[in-house]
Design an enzyme around this catalytic site. Structure first.
Site, PDB file in Angstrom:
ATOM      1  N   CYS B  27       0.836  -1.210   0.000  1.00  0.00           N
ATOM      2  CA  CYS B  27       0.000   0.000   0.000  1.00  0.00           C
ATOM      3  C   CYS B  27       0.865   1.253   0.000  1.00  0.00           C
ATOM      4  CB  CYS B  27      -1.021  -0.001   1.126  1.00  0.00           C
ATOM      5  SG  CYS B  27      -0.349   0.257   2.750  1.00  0.00           S
ATOM      6  N   ASP B  29       3.178   2.436   2.068  1.00  0.00           N
ATOM      7  CA  ASP B  29       3.682   3.061   3.288  1.00  0.00           C
ATOM      8  C   ASP B  29       4.147   1.984   4.253  1.00  0.00           C
ATOM      9  OD1 ASP B  29       3.350   5.854   3.015  1.00  0.00           O
ATOM     10  OD2 ASP B  29       1.183   5.595   3.188  1.00  0.00           O
ATOM     11  N   CYS B  57       5.081   8.393   1.567  1.00  0.00           N
ATOM     12  CA  CYS B  57       4.903   9.714   0.991  1.00  0.00           C
ATOM     13  C   CYS B  57       5.433  10.777   1.956  1.00  0.00           C
ATOM     14  CB  CYS B  57       3.438   9.961   0.688  1.00  0.00           C
ATOM     15  SG  CYS B  57       2.406   9.931   2.154  1.00  0.00           S
ATOM     16  N   CYS B 101      -1.594   8.607   7.385  1.00  0.00           N
ATOM     17  CA  CYS B 101      -0.148   8.591   7.616  1.00  0.00           C
ATOM     18  C   CYS B 101       0.165   8.876   9.086  1.00  0.00           C
ATOM     19  CB  CYS B 101       0.550   9.630   6.748  1.00  0.00           C
ATOM     20  SG  CYS B 101       0.256   9.394   4.996  1.00  0.00           S
TER      21      CYS B 101
END
Lengths: 395, 121
Positions: B27, B29, B57, B101
């Site tokens: 995915c 991350d 990211c 995140c």
């Protein structure tokens, strides 16, 4: 966000291009001076219709078709929606069938999925590792109820070029024995600057274009509709565009798009050559100097301005932003930007693993890209990749 | 943005007391937090050293860096209370699509603390 004062190095021409100054100059009078509505009979309106007619001739010359076959739209998303919805609306069979590929632009794929919910049958043809469609698979997918085949001419992410003329031949042959003729469409948005878009050579009935991808303005596009093609309008209102697309024409936009096609046909060969040379320098140097970097897509069947490279064990958005800090604009098909966690459907379709797809960067060159621009990328990119890899838990 | 460009406490720790890993590469991350645990003047267990390794990211990297700054020196009881909302606020906000995140960062820290506790029962 602090940036250097130097002008940005723009390597995202597949996203959009700047309006050519010559195009802009041609458009200008049609905002304030010749502002008439081309549907008006008076002299002010006539100035506008004359300009639109001229642009229509420029586009028709470019595509090798009649002026009556050019429909101006608001862009390729509208053109592509028009194709899918309009052909289905005109199809007079029970459960119509569409053939497309897994690597189309979202405005085709999303519309197909929308139509599937309404009972339309769709076949999504796979592509090989290079992103190329097997023409035989098109032939095999054709069924009794097939009404439309829509295949992207050149892919927007990896630049892979499809054998459109060959597919056109297959459909032409198939149609000889059919009562309900199959309509063939191509989305030529990315191809326009670099490839032959003569509709007769390609054998297409419908072709979509967008102004802002080839130094024309945003908000204007074209749908070529071959005379006699069964397609119903999807936007109702006035009788503009041969009663196929209602709405007052975007005169300055159309004038700009017309000029842009003229410039493109003049410069195509030289521009392609120049960009391909620089693009090859970029690809070869990156693959040579940055370990665990790979080219996504085909070497051979590729637009001359496209380089799509994946870097193992790091994420594309981080690379993109670090390049942005250096004044270099590139793009990523990464999920994070689109608000989902799904990586690019195009990279998955060519067999790139999910974790690798996330680390991909697209560089798309343009007519003003210089060797110095490419050298700058080659200078700043390796340390960025190195730093992100040091940070990565994947070793 | 500074936490993305020049993140703090980057890398791994040798012989960490606790490690927390969250996310997965498919995915896009993946985040790993390493902690060392010491005692403060009151004799309570605190985070004496912390570092991260992240593939992800900009928001994932920035939140990783931020949580290491926030957690360093805190007692385990305090550190475990850090929420994704706290991290996002410290970074002057994150767009809604990036909130996951900061979830990752808070979860990774909780996991690292749990890992330490399970080893030191």
């Amino acid at each position: 966000m602090s940036r250097q004062d130097a002008p940005p190095i723009y390597l995202d021409h597949a996203a959009t291009t700047p309006v050519d100054p010559e195009v802009f100059a041609t458009m200008k009078p049609y905002f304030t001076e010749h502002y008439g509505n081309p549907a008006s009979i008076h002299t002010v309106g006539q100035k506008a219709i004359i300009a639109v007619d001229e642009a229509r001739e420029q586009v028709a010359d470019f595509l090798g078709c009649k002026t009556g076959e050019i429909i101006f739209t608001s862009g390729a998303t509208e053109s592509n929606n028009f194709v899918l919805k309009g052909v289905l609306a005109a199809a007079k069979i029970q459960k119509p069938h569409i053939i497309t590929s897994t690597i189309e632009h979202p405005c085709i794929l999303d519309t197909c999925q929308h139509l599937e919910k309404r009972g339309v049958e769709v076949t999504y043809l796979p592509v090989d590792k290079e992103g190329v469609l097997n023409t035989k698979s098109v032939q095999e997918a054709i069924k009794e109820n097939t009404v439309l085949v829509t295949i992207i001419y050149a892919n927007n992410e990896i630049g892979t070029i499809q054998p459109i003329a060959e597919i056109g031949e297959i459909i032409k042959k198939a149609n000889q024995e059919r009562k309900n003729k199959i309509i063939f469409h191509t989305d030529a948005v990315q191809a326009i600057q670099y490839l032959d878009c003569n509709v007769k050579k390609l054998g297409v009935d419908l072709l979509s274009l967008s102004g802002h991808k080839f130094y024309g303005p945003k908000g204007v596009g074209v749908l070529f509709v071959k005379e006699g093609t069964l397609i119903e309008k999807i936007q109702h209102g006035g009788h503009q565009e041969y009663n196929k697309r209602a709405g007052t024409l975007n005169v300055p936009g159309i004038v700009g798009l017309g000029k842009a096609t003229e410039l493109t046909s003049k410069n195509r060969v030289a521009d392609s050559k120049k960009q391909q040379k620089l693009r090859d320098l970029l690809i070869n140097s990156i693959l040579k100097n940055i370990p665990d970097s790979h080219l996504n897509g085909s070497n051979k069947h590729r637009l001359p301005n496209n380089a799509n490279i994946r870097f193992d064990k790091i994420e594309g958005e981080s690379i993109m932003l670090h390049l942005d800090f250096e004044g270099i604009a590139v793009s990523t098909g990464s999920a994070c930007t689109s608000g989902t966690l799904e990586p690019s459907h195009v990279l998955l379709a060519i067999g790139v693993a999910k974790e690798q797809a996330h680390g991909s960067i697209r560089f798309t060159l343009g007519k003003d890209t210089s060797e110095a621009d490419i050298k700058k990328v080659l200078e700043v990119l390796p340390p960025i990749v190195k730093k992100l890899r040091q940070m990565s838990p994947l070793k | 943005m500074d936490h993305f460009r020049d993140p703090h406490n980057m890398g791994s720790i040798k012989d960490p007391d606790g490690v927390g890993e969250v996310g997965n590469p498919s995915c896009g991350d993946i985040m790993k937090l390493y902690i060392k645990v010491g005692k403060n003047e009151a004799g309570k267990e605190k985070i004496s050293d912390i570092s991260f390794e992240t593939m992800g990211c900009a928001a994932a990297i920035a939140t990783s860096s931020m949580i290491t700054d926030m957690a360093l020196g805190k007692t385990l009881a305090e550190a475990i209370e850090i929420t994704n909302q706290n991290i996002a606020e410290k970074l002057d906000g994150l767009p809604p699509t990036k909130m996951h995140c900061s979830n990752l960062a808070a979860d990774a820290l909780k996991k690292a603390i749990a890992d330490y506790k399970s080893k030191n029962k």
